[in-house]
Design a protein around this motif. Structure first.
Motif, PDB file in Angstrom:
ATOM      1  N   LEU A 179       5.547  56.802  -1.524  1.00 31.63           N
ATOM      2  CA  LEU A 179       5.172  57.587  -2.693  1.00 31.63           C
ATOM      3  C   LEU A 179       6.000  58.868  -2.656  1.00 31.63           C
ATOM      4  N   ALA A 180       6.584  59.221  -3.798  1.00 30.98           N
ATOM      5  CA  ALA A 180       7.417  60.422  -3.882  1.00 30.98           C
ATOM      6  C   ALA A 180       6.972  61.254  -5.071  1.00 30.98           C
ATOM      7  N   PHE A 181       7.216  62.563  -4.997  1.00 31.06           N
ATOM      8  CA  PHE A 181       6.891  63.471  -6.084  1.00 31.06           C
ATOM      9  C   PHE A 181       8.133  63.753  -6.921  1.00 31.06           C
ATOM     10  N   LEU A 182       7.906  63.923  -8.220  1.00 34.58           N
ATOM     11  CA  LEU A 182       8.965  64.262  -9.166  1.00 34.58           C
ATOM     12  C   LEU A 182       8.634  65.600  -9.807  1.00 34.58           C
ATOM     13  N   GLY A 183       9.452  66.612  -9.555  1.00 31.50           N
ATOM     14  CA  GLY A 183       9.220  67.921 -10.143  1.00 31.50           C
ATOM     15  C   GLY A 183       9.403  67.920 -11.649  1.00 31.50           C
ATOM     16  N   ALA A 184       8.549  68.665 -12.352  1.00 33.32           N
ATOM     17  CA  ALA A 184       8.618  68.720 -13.814  1.00 33.32           C
ATOM     18  C   ALA A 184       8.077  70.042 -14.330  1.00 33.32           C
ATOM     19  N   CYS A 185       8.461  71.146 -13.685  1.00 33.47           N
ATOM     20  CA  CYS A 185       8.002  72.452 -14.150  1.00 33.47           C
ATOM     21  C   CYS A 185       8.664  72.789 -15.477  1.00 33.47           C
ATOM     22  N   PRO A 186       7.901  73.229 -16.486  1.00 32.81           N
ATOM     23  CA  PRO A 186       8.500  73.614 -17.765  1.00 32.81           C
ATOM     24  C   PRO A 186       9.555  74.697 -17.568  1.00 32.81           C
ATOM     25  N   PRO A 187      10.624  74.669 -18.358  1.00 35.93           N
ATOM     26  CA  PRO A 187      11.724  75.617 -18.154  1.00 35.93           C
ATOM     27  C   PRO A 187      11.347  77.073 -18.388  1.00 35.93           C
ATOM     28  N   ASP A 188      10.270  77.313 -19.121  1.00 35.78           N
ATOM     29  CA  ASP A 188       9.859  78.692 -19.393  1.00 35.78           C
ATOM     30  C   ASP A 188       8.849  79.214 -18.377  1.00 35.78           C
ATOM     31  N   GLU A 189       8.632  78.471 -17.281  1.00 35.96           N
ATOM     32  CA  GLU A 189       7.649  78.895 -16.285  1.00 35.96           C
ATOM     33  C   GLU A 189       8.246  78.932 -14.883  1.00 35.96           C
ATOM     34  N   ASP A 190       7.670  79.769 -14.037  1.00 35.54           N
ATOM     35  CA  ASP A 190       8.006  79.833 -12.618  1.00 35.54           C
ATOM     36  C   ASP A 190       7.226  78.723 -11.916  1.00 35.54           C
ATOM     37  N   PRO A 191       7.912  77.858 -11.144  1.00 34.58           N
ATOM     38  CA  PRO A 191       7.180  76.762 -10.477  1.00 34.58           C
ATOM     39  C   PRO A 191       5.999  77.238  -9.650  1.00 34.58           C
ATOM     40  N   GLY A 192       6.107  78.413  -9.056  1.00 36.61           N
ATOM     41  CA  GLY A 192       5.013  78.908  -8.241  1.00 36.61           C
ATOM     42  C   GLY A 192       3.816  79.393  -9.033  1.00 36.61           C
ATOM     43  N   GLN A 193       4.020  79.683 -10.322  1.00 34.59           N
ATOM     44  CA  GLN A 193       2.954  80.224 -11.162  1.00 34.59           C
ATOM     45  C   GLN A 193       2.497  79.253 -12.249  1.00 34.59           C
ATOM     46  N   ALA A 194       3.193  78.156 -12.434  1.00 38.60           N
ATOM     47  CA  ALA A 194       2.849  77.217 -13.496  1.00 38.60           C
ATOM     48  C   ALA A 194       1.479  76.600 -13.253  1.00 38.60           C
ATOM     49  N   ALA A 195       0.778  76.284 -14.331  1.00 39.33           N
ATOM     50  CA  ALA A 195      -0.510  75.591 -14.207  1.00 39.33           C
ATOM     51  C   ALA A 195      -0.290  74.287 -13.446  1.00 39.33           C
ATOM     52  N   PRO A 196      -1.121  74.003 -12.436  1.00 36.43           N
ATOM     53  CA  PRO A 196      -0.891  72.835 -11.578  1.00 36.43           C
ATOM     54  C   PRO A 196      -1.514  71.560 -12.144  1.00 36.43           C
ATOM     55  N   ASN A 197      -1.210  70.448 -11.484  1.00 37.09           N
ATOM     56  CA  ASN A 197      -1.887  69.189 -11.794  1.00 37.09           C
ATOM     57  C   ASN A 197      -3.395  69.396 -11.741  1.00 37.09           C
ATOM     58  N   HIS A 198      -4.104  68.756 -12.654  1.00 36.46           N
ATOM     59  CA  HIS A 198      -5.559  68.807 -12.797  1.00 36.46           C
ATOM     60  C   HIS A 198      -6.031  70.098 -13.480  1.00 36.46           C
ATOM     61  N   SER A 199      -5.133  70.917 -13.953  1.00 39.96           N
ATOM     62  CA  SER A 199      -5.513  72.052 -14.799  1.00 39.96           C
ATOM     63  C   SER A 199      -5.498  71.607 -16.253  1.00 39.96           C
ATOM     64  N   ASN A 200      -6.430  72.150 -17.053  1.00 32.49           N
ATOM     65  CA  ASN A 200      -6.412  71.780 -18.473  1.00 32.49           C
ATOM     66  C   ASN A 200      -5.317  72.508 -19.247  1.00 32.49           C
ATOM     67  N   ARG A 201      -4.501  73.290 -18.539  1.00 32.09           N
ATOM     68  CA  ARG A 201      -3.348  73.944 -19.154  1.00 32.09           C
ATOM     69  C   ARG A 201      -2.015  73.432 -18.616  1.00 32.09           C
ATOM     70  N   VAL A 202      -2.054  72.392 -17.793  1.00 33.33           N
ATOM     71  CA  VAL A 202      -0.820  71.906 -17.184  1.00 33.33           C
ATOM     72  C   VAL A 202       0.105  71.297 -18.240  1.00 33.33           C
ATOM     73  N   ARG A 203       1.393  71.638 -18.116  1.00 37.06           N
ATOM     74  CA  ARG A 203       2.421  71.057 -18.974  1.00 37.06           C
ATOM     75  C   ARG A 203       3.536  70.508 -18.091  1.00 37.06           C
ATOM     76  N   TYR A 204       4.191  69.458 -18.571  1.00 34.01           N
ATOM     77  CA  TYR A 204       5.288  68.847 -17.822  1.00 34.01           C
ATOM     78  C   TYR A 204       6.559  68.857 -18.663  1.00 34.01           C
ATOM     79  N   ASP A 205       7.663  69.164 -18.022  1.00 34.99           N
ATOM     80  CA  ASP A 205       8.957  69.139 -18.682  1.00 34.99           C
ATOM     81  C   ASP A 205       9.389  67.685 -18.849  1.00 34.99           C
ATOM     82  N   GLU A 206       9.460  67.232 -20.086  1.00 34.40           N
ATOM     83  CA  GLU A 206       9.817  65.833 -20.332  1.00 34.40           C
ATOM     84  C   GLU A 206      11.254  65.520 -19.909  1.00 34.40           C
TER      85      GLU A 206
END
Length: 411
Positions: free
Chosen positions: A363-390
């Protein structure tokens, strides 16, 4: 975590063009992802999601079967020549959250949201099937596409295993890969590690029974509340004193319930929580010690104690060879700046662990932090505000395809 330069790459001209082809398929990938995102479903019965997948695959040369006990979907792509089979997994289910992302394709169902990115997993797997179907003449063997419901605590993988997904191509699959999108990593970066990747997950309920009384006269009753409160601290002491720090466990009491009003000592109190471990040995230790601690404290307070432990998922353990191959393939197909070796396992859990207990894989992880956010501050998985960079999705599509092609060989 180690940097990209620490990971060996596997340059392979035979796999050239996969990322470009995956990017060309991006309109299909995005369309399916957003369709599923708008109509999230929870648990093992996901009829709308299953239908959307079937429609997306209808023009491909796949052998499709649907689940008996769940709305799973298994698709088999047979190569031009016989050979082994490889499994690629994408989970399908959503979470019970009310979405607050503000995206134009947000959930249209109150209280349900794809907050763990399973909509992207489905879309990437469907596009990987399309990409591989275009290269079917170069496959020596079969690809099994595992579209799985019920990952979020419903044991969906176990249901599919019992219904034969590992033998869907006619013989046992020999390798398996699952990708999981990650909102707090840079877009398109693949992270993996050999060995322990994720934890086990078990839940517990402790019911403490005393004897009710008036709040002003506790001597006339047996108060279960102090007993329950003592258990919370004692369980943490049990973890820190009984568990090897190099084979860790995490235990969290997440719910405490007792009483009805301010002047009544209740008859019962209840604790609920979860514990996570990185090995079956420590998992068994915690499972044995937890009831002993609670029962002893209950006895000291004159209370009866009943402990119910519900088994969840086992630890997710990557095969060292397959994890290394994933990292090498990611470096070769996506570029060395899009791969890193994950330094430490995490205490989240995954039911792909049931597959990895039976088949070498990763199992591997695929990063998808939105370009307008800092990966360290972005809403995480299981947050109702999480967004993924398509824009991360073509990387997942290409890696799925590369793993299958590398496993089955190229003609």
């Amino acid at each position: 975590m180690s940097g990209p330069t620490d990971v060996p790459t596997l340059p392979d001209t035979r796999l050239a063009g996969l990322l470009a082809e995956a990017r060309a398929l991006q309109p299909h990938t995005v369309e399916l992802r957003r369709k599923i995102h708008r109509h999230p479903e929870i648990g093992l019965q996901l009829p709308a999601t299953q239908t959307a997948i079937q429609e997306a695959l209808t023009d491909l040369p796949l052998e499709i079967t649907t689940g008996k006990s769940t709305t799973s979907l298994t698709a088999v792509l047979r190569g031009a020549r016989p050979g082994p089979s490889v499994l690629l997994r994408g989970d399908m289910d959503a979470l019970p959250l009310t979405e607050e992302t503000g995206v134009e394709f947000a959930s249209q169902v109150d209280g349900r949201m794809h907050a763990c990115g399973h909509d992207t997993h489905v879309a990437m797997l469907a596009s990987a099937a399309r990409l591989l179907a275009g290269r079917v003449d170069r496959l020596a063997g079969s690809v099994v596409f595992m579209f799985q419901p019920g990952e979020e605590g419903y044991h969906g993988a176990r249901h599919m295993i019992h219904e034969g997904v590992l033998d869907a191509a006619g013989s046992r699959v020999e390798r398996a890969l699952a990708l999981h999108i990650w909102a707090n990593r840079p877009t398109g970066v693949i992270s993996c590690r050999p060995g322990r990747m994720m934890a086990s997950s078990d839940s517990f309920v402790v019911r403490v029974t005393g004897r009710g009384a008036h709040g002003s006269m506790p001597q006339n009753g047996i108060d279960p509340v102090p007993a329950a409160a003592a258990m919370v601290g004692a369980l943490q002491t049990m973890i820190s004193r009984r568990v090897n720090v190099f084979d860790p466990a995490v235990l969290s009491v997440t719910r405490i319930s007792a009483g009805t009003t301010n002047n009544v000592i209740p008859e019962t109190a209840e604790l609920e929580g979860t514990f996570r471990t990185q090995s079956e040995q420590t998992r068994a230790l915690v499972r044995d010690e937890l009831p002993k601690v609670c029962e002893a404290i209950g006895a000291a307070h004159g209370c009866r104690v009943a402990v119910d432990i519900q088994p969840g998922y086992p630890p997710t353990v990557n095969d060292p060879v397959e994890a290394g191959r994933v990292l090498a393939l990611a470096g070769g197909v996506l570029g060395p700046d899009h791969v890193e070796e994950w330094a430490d396992p995490i205490m989240g859990a995954e039911d792909f662990s049931f597959v990895l207990q039976r088949v070498p894989g990763a199992l591997a992880f695929l990063g998808a932090c939105p370009p307008d956010e800092d990966p360290g501050q972005a809403a995480p998985n299981h947050s109702n505000r999480v967004r993924y960079d398509e824009d991360a999705m073509p990387h997942g599509v290409a890696l799925y395809a590369a793993y299958a092609l590398d496993t089955l060989g190229l003609g």
